[in-house]
Design a protein around this motif. Structure first.
Motif: not given
Length: 245
Positions: A141-170
């Motif tokens: 998802v983050a790699l795909f969003l790299l093609l969208v200017p302005g949100i690519n870096l934000i997307a990387f942190f938001v997507v991975n932040g949500y998924l990693l936080g959820r899985e490891f906390f559980e």
């Protein structure tokens, strides 16, 4: 609280108690990558070379440099393929050692509390597969969003932040709670878990260091779960379900 959990988890990475797990993960990852290198190389030889021979039949000897150039590009392609597989392979292997890290953290830093129960082998395999899927999906998802200017870096942190936080906390919560209670507990404290996940995403973005992301994340979320549990001792499935209804 989140920064304290991150600091303790980072120190735990290089502690003597976790050194054995550290070298196991690194060693098995390198072995897996070497095996993948030979597998990808043989796959290229089997599929690509016959196609090149068909495309350029009867190539004169003076054009042998074409084969050399193709070999260079093939090597670069294989290296790129291994780079893309690095995080998923590490995630898959480290998933089998997360309970070892959690056990060390709980025994060393929380000796007066009841230790958590390791996940059964079947659940450990499922957990490892889930984290592997999280890493692959998040980075696709983050790699795909790299093609969208302005949100690519934000997307990387938001997507991975949500998924990693959820899985490891559980994962950390399920060592002390039944799965349904662990998920409800994570949802109740979703904002804190997400902010902690952003730190994990930042860790994942650092080359080389990101190989240790699963071990760092497991330790950090064990600490965070302990801290949140101390602040919310009255949580139970019954109360959470009553609020929800």
């Amino acid at each position: 609280m989140i920064l304290d959990a991150a600091r303790l988890a980072f120190a735990n990475l290089f502690a003597a108690e976790t050194r054995a797990v550290f070298w196991k993960v690194i060693g098995l990852t390198l072995l897996a990558l070497v095996a993948l290198w030979f597998a990808l190389r043989e796959l290229f030889v089997w599929l690509a070379l016959p196609w090149i021979d068909t495309l350029l039949p009867g190539t004169p000897e003076w054009a042998g440099w074409l084969t050399f150039i193709v070999g260079i590009f093939a090597s670069l392609g294989l290296a790129l393929g291994l780079a893309l597989l690095l995080a998923p392979v590490t995630a898959m292997i480290a998933g089998f050692f997360l309970d070892d890290v959690a056990e060390v953290v709980e025994k060393r830093d929380y000796p007066g509390e009841a230790p958590g129960a390791p996940l059964p082998l079947s659940e450990a395999i499922v957990s490892s597969a889930k984290f592997l899927g999280v890493v692959i999906l998040g980075n696709m998802v983050a790699l795909f969003l790299l093609l969208v200017p302005g949100i690519n870096l934000i997307a990387f942190f938001v997507v991975n932040g949500y998924l990693l936080g959820r899985e490891f906390f559980e994962f950390a919560a399920m060592r002390h709670r039944v799965p349904d209670e662990a998920r409800l507990f994570r949802r109740k404290h979703r904002a804190t878990v997400f902010l902690a996940g952003l730190i994990l995403a930042a860790f994942l973005a650092v080359p080389v260091l990101n190989l240790l992301t699963p071990l760092f994340a497991a330790g950090m979320m064990v600490h965070l779960h302990k801290m949140i549990s101390a602040r919310d001792p009255g949580f139970s499935v019954a109360r959470a379900s009553a609020r929800k209804s």
